[in-house]
Design a protein around this motif. Sequence first.
Motif, PDB file in Angstrom:
ATOM      1  N   SER A 291       0.828  -1.210   0.000  1.00  0.00           N
ATOM      2  CA  SER A 291       0.000   0.000   0.000  1.00  0.00           C
ATOM      3  C   SER A 291       0.862   1.259   0.000  1.00  0.00           C
ATOM      4  CB  SER A 291      -0.920   0.003   1.230  1.00  0.00           C
ATOM      5  OG  SER A 291      -1.827  -1.071   1.184  1.00  0.00           O
ATOM      6  N   TYR A 292       2.072   1.146   0.527  1.00  0.00           N
ATOM      7  CA  TYR A 292       2.965   2.303   0.639  1.00  0.00           C
ATOM      8  C   TYR A 292       3.893   2.433  -0.559  1.00  0.00           C
ATOM      9  CZ  TYR A 292       5.554   5.794   3.361  1.00  0.00           C
ATOM     10  OH  TYR A 292       6.108   6.948   3.820  1.00  0.00           O
ATOM     11  N   LEU A 293       4.044   1.359  -1.328  1.00  0.00           N
ATOM     12  CA  LEU A 293       5.075   1.325  -2.358  1.00  0.00           C
ATOM     13  C   LEU A 293       4.829   2.322  -3.487  1.00  0.00           C
ATOM     14  CD1 LEU A 293       7.709  -0.111  -2.949  1.00  0.00           C
ATOM     15  CD2 LEU A 293       6.441  -1.848  -4.227  1.00  0.00           C
ATOM     16  N   ALA A 294       3.568   2.517  -3.880  1.00  0.00           N
ATOM     17  CA  ALA A 294       3.281   3.470  -4.957  1.00  0.00           C
ATOM     18  C   ALA A 294       3.699   4.883  -4.553  1.00  0.00           C
ATOM     19  CB  ALA A 294       1.800   3.423  -5.314  1.00  0.00           C
ATOM     20  N   THR A 295       3.437   5.259  -3.300  1.00  0.00           N
ATOM     21  CA  THR A 295       3.849   6.581  -2.809  1.00  0.00           C
ATOM     22  C   THR A 295       5.370   6.709  -2.824  1.00  0.00           C
ATOM     23  OG1 THR A 295       1.896   6.710  -1.391  1.00  0.00           O
ATOM     24  CG2 THR A 295       3.747   8.141  -0.837  1.00  0.00           C
ATOM     25  N   VAL A 296       6.068   5.651  -2.434  1.00  0.00           N
ATOM     26  CA  VAL A 296       7.533   5.671  -2.426  1.00  0.00           C
ATOM     27  C   VAL A 296       8.075   5.838  -3.845  1.00  0.00           C
ATOM     28  CG1 VAL A 296       9.584   4.264  -1.985  1.00  0.00           C
ATOM     29  CG2 VAL A 296       7.746   4.365  -0.301  1.00  0.00           C
ATOM     30  N   MET A 297       7.476   5.151  -4.803  1.00  0.00           N
ATOM     31  CA  MET A 297       7.941   5.284  -6.191  1.00  0.00           C
ATOM     32  C   MET A 297       7.783   6.710  -6.691  1.00  0.00           C
ATOM     33  SD  MET A 297       6.947   1.751  -8.166  1.00  0.00           S
ATOM     34  CE  MET A 297       5.312   1.478  -7.506  1.00  0.00           C
ATOM     35  N   THR A 298       6.730   7.375  -6.243  1.00  0.00           N
ATOM     36  CA  THR A 298       6.523   8.770  -6.647  1.00  0.00           C
ATOM     37  C   THR A 298       7.543   9.700  -5.985  1.00  0.00           C
ATOM     38  OG1 THR A 298       4.154   8.386  -6.986  1.00  0.00           O
ATOM     39  CG2 THR A 298       4.850  10.662  -6.673  1.00  0.00           C
ATOM     40  N   LEU A 299       7.753   9.528  -4.683  1.00  0.00           N
ATOM     41  CA  LEU A 299       8.621  10.447  -3.931  1.00  0.00           C
ATOM     42  C   LEU A 299      10.098  10.155  -4.098  1.00  0.00           C
ATOM     43  CD1 LEU A 299       6.582  10.679  -0.599  1.00  0.00           C
ATOM     44  CD2 LEU A 299       6.580  12.278  -2.522  1.00  0.00           C
ATOM     45  N   LEU A 354      14.830  -5.223  -1.887  1.00  0.00           N
ATOM     46  CA  LEU A 354      15.710  -4.440  -1.020  1.00  0.00           C
ATOM     47  C   LEU A 354      16.763  -3.713  -1.849  1.00  0.00           C
ATOM     48  CD1 LEU A 354      16.264  -6.988   1.905  1.00  0.00           C
ATOM     49  CD2 LEU A 354      14.816  -4.944   1.915  1.00  0.00           C
ATOM     50  N   GLY A 355      17.185  -2.557  -1.366  1.00  0.00           N
ATOM     51  CA  GLY A 355      18.229  -1.800  -2.048  1.00  0.00           C
ATOM     52  C   GLY A 355      17.713  -0.645  -2.876  1.00  0.00           C
ATOM     53  N   LEU A 356      16.460  -0.231  -2.644  1.00  0.00           N
ATOM     54  CA  LEU A 356      15.901   0.902  -3.389  1.00  0.00           C
ATOM     55  C   LEU A 356      16.673   2.182  -3.066  1.00  0.00           C
ATOM     56  CD1 LEU A 356      13.436   1.714  -5.220  1.00  0.00           C
ATOM     57  CD2 LEU A 356      12.267   2.333  -3.089  1.00  0.00           C
ATOM     58  N   ALA A 357      16.955   2.986  -4.091  1.00  0.00           N
ATOM     59  CA  ALA A 357      17.690   4.240  -3.920  1.00  0.00           C
ATOM     60  C   ALA A 357      17.133   5.286  -4.896  1.00  0.00           C
ATOM     61  CB  ALA A 357      19.180   4.028  -4.176  1.00  0.00           C
ATOM     62  N   PRO A 358      17.354   6.588  -4.629  1.00  0.00           N
ATOM     63  CA  PRO A 358      16.813   7.620  -5.511  1.00  0.00           C
ATOM     64  C   PRO A 358      17.260   7.497  -6.957  1.00  0.00           C
ATOM     65  CG  PRO A 358      17.515   8.595  -3.436  1.00  0.00           C
ATOM     66  CD  PRO A 358      17.984   7.172  -3.421  1.00  0.00           C
ATOM     67  N   ASP A 359      18.435   6.913  -7.211  1.00  0.00           N
ATOM     68  CA  ASP A 359      18.901   6.789  -8.592  1.00  0.00           C
ATOM     69  C   ASP A 359      18.531   5.445  -9.215  1.00  0.00           C
ATOM     70  OD1 ASP A 359      20.536   5.274  -6.997  1.00  0.00           O
ATOM     71  OD2 ASP A 359      22.422   6.003  -7.859  1.00  0.00           O
ATOM     72  N   SER A 360      17.693   4.652  -8.528  1.00  0.00           N
ATOM     73  CA  SER A 360      17.271   3.354  -9.062  1.00  0.00           C
ATOM     74  C   SER A 360      16.275   3.552 -10.202  1.00  0.00           C
ATOM     75  CB  SER A 360      16.611   2.494  -7.975  1.00  0.00           C
ATOM     76  OG  SER A 360      17.494   2.247  -6.911  1.00  0.00           O
ATOM     77  N   ALA A 422       9.370   3.958   7.568  1.00  0.00           N
ATOM     78  CA  ALA A 422       9.871   4.575   6.335  1.00  0.00           C
ATOM     79  C   ALA A 422      10.219   6.039   6.513  1.00  0.00           C
ATOM     80  CB  ALA A 422       8.844   4.410   5.216  1.00  0.00           C
ATOM     81  N   THR A 423       9.468   6.747   7.353  1.00  0.00           N
ATOM     82  CA  THR A 423       9.704   8.183   7.538  1.00  0.00           C
ATOM     83  C   THR A 423      10.499   8.479   8.802  1.00  0.00           C
ATOM     84  OG1 THR A 423       7.574   8.417   8.684  1.00  0.00           O
ATOM     85  CG2 THR A 423       7.593   8.765   6.296  1.00  0.00           C
ATOM     86  N   GLY A 428      13.259  13.228   3.080  1.00  0.00           N
ATOM     87  CA  GLY A 428      13.978  13.440   1.834  1.00  0.00           C
ATOM     88  C   GLY A 428      14.068  12.139   1.057  1.00  0.00           C
ATOM     89  N   PRO A 429      14.336  12.192  -0.253  1.00  0.00           N
ATOM     90  CA  PRO A 429      14.371  10.969  -1.072  1.00  0.00           C
ATOM     91  C   PRO A 429      15.328   9.906  -0.548  1.00  0.00           C
ATOM     92  CG  PRO A 429      14.316  12.899  -2.483  1.00  0.00           C
ATOM     93  CD  PRO A 429      14.481  13.406  -1.072  1.00  0.00           C
ATOM     94  N   SER A 430      16.551  10.290  -0.155  1.00  0.00           N
ATOM     95  CA  SER A 430      17.522   9.296   0.330  1.00  0.00           C
ATOM     96  C   SER A 430      17.082   8.693   1.655  1.00  0.00           C
ATOM     97  CB  SER A 430      18.899   9.927   0.485  1.00  0.00           C
ATOM     98  OG  SER A 430      19.395  10.352  -0.763  1.00  0.00           O
ATOM     99  N   ALA A 431      16.617   9.544   2.573  1.00  0.00           N
ATOM    100  CA  ALA A 431      16.161   9.053   3.874  1.00  0.00           C
ATOM    101  C   ALA A 431      14.934   8.166   3.720  1.00  0.00           C
ATOM    102  CB  ALA A 431      15.851  10.229   4.801  1.00  0.00           C
ATOM    103  N   LEU A 432      14.021   8.566   2.835  1.00  0.00           N
ATOM    104  CA  LEU A 432      12.808   7.776   2.618  1.00  0.00           C
ATOM    105  C   LEU A 432      13.138   6.429   1.977  1.00  0.00           C
ATOM    106  CD1 LEU A 432       9.747   7.783   2.910  1.00  0.00           C
ATOM    107  CD2 LEU A 432       9.590   8.855   0.657  1.00  0.00           C
ATOM    108  N   ALA A 433      14.108   6.427   1.062  1.00  0.00           N
ATOM    109  CA  ALA A 433      14.532   5.162   0.442  1.00  0.00           C
ATOM    110  C   ALA A 433      15.118   4.226   1.486  1.00  0.00           C
ATOM    111  CB  ALA A 433      15.553   5.434  -0.657  1.00  0.00           C
TER     112      ALA A 433
END
Length: 460
Positions: A291-299, A354-360, A422-423, A428-433
């Motif tokens: 349920s949270y993953l779509a929001t993470v992909m956006t942010l 696992l291993g999601l990052a802003p540049d992924s 998650a928060t 920020g993108p890196s912290a959220l990732a």
Amino acid sequence: MTTLATPRAGRHAAGTAAALALPAAATLLALMNYTAPMATLTETAHGLGAGPTGRIWLMSSISLGLAAALLATGSLADDHGRRRVFAIGAAALAASSVACAVAPGTGLFVAGRIVQGVASAALLATGLGIIAAAFPPGPRRAHATGVWGAMLGLGIALGPIASAELTSAAGWRAWYWVAAVASAVLGAVAVRTLGESRSERPRGLDLPGLVTMSLGVAALVAAITWGRAGWTRPGVLALLGAAAVLLAAFTAVEARRTEPMLDLGLFRRPAFLLSVSGALVTGLAVIGIMSYLATVMTLVLGLSPVVSALVLAIWSGLSFVAALQARRLPARLPAGRLLGAGLALSAAGEFAMLGLAPDSHWWRLVPGLVVSGVGSGLANAMLARLAVESVPADRASMGSGANNTARYVGASIGVAVVGAIATGSGDGPSALAHGTDVAMLVSAVVALAGAALAAAIRER
């Protein structure tokens, strides 16, 4: 024993088809509506003038009504008629959808979503009961419950996409008008085509059990939802205390009644224990993070809400396909073992993400979404089967209600825990990732523990 009204000559096949098609359609609509705000939260919050706390309630209020009413509506359907409660649920969903569509502010919209949850509970709990009454145990019931379970995945896949497209074309209110019309049509068709089914030995209205259970679960879900804005608030602590008292009172009431709404002795049945514990773990470890993953992909990845919903549809779409194909598995394989396999696959898919990052790139998530989607579909099919086969035949809707109560209470807790983890390090993108990575790991471990529990419980 369950009784089913005898259809007129020449209409038996049509009645049986309706007993599968209408509950499946209702489940699809209920899950689409449940997930619709995932892709339109920003537009909805702006249109209603909702602040940060209001946004939490916009997303989560439907869970309060859903979790609080599932067991009650299932029990009422068994005693007073499944078609009747199904039709009332469809009418209530239509009316509450209109309330959401015309809401001028957050308060009325949230109230409408809570009523939508109660109405959806009636559709979900009675739907499996209708299927159980129409299809005796065996391959045909396995196929029917697999179809019902598949609608869970398809609804999660289509809800955000449909609401996002309708929002682009006609504004965020458009989805609720569509839901109102679809619900009204569903109820009208149900009244005309479904035969009535109910227990031959109604247990009567367990009012103390109904009140303490519904209010206790409502207080628990409300505390979990509000707690996302601060767990030490006096109101949150008061709700948690009220939930504990009410649920303890429910247990005491049911233990003393000769005809309880929920027979506590069912928890001594391994199959019922599998049904409830498996559904709880599914909510905690699968629905919560997804349920949270779509929001993470956006942010984090910078995807649009529509693209994020489409990527998530890889998981939910494969869940739909896997649940449909579960009927092809050998009948000799116990449902509990297959449930454990589904949860293990869900865990493996989460480990792979696992291993999601802003540049992924979003492709990084695809292998995990595929594996987890297959596991989720297998688990949904087995949970649907266990829900109706783990209880006496005349309590099928109650069994469905208990199963789905555990699922959506687990989902509420899962979403709250995932959001908090998650928060926890920042937004920020890196912290959220990083926070999402930790939440994904926790979810995978819980799913793996659920798989081990399912393997340890031996069905009889």
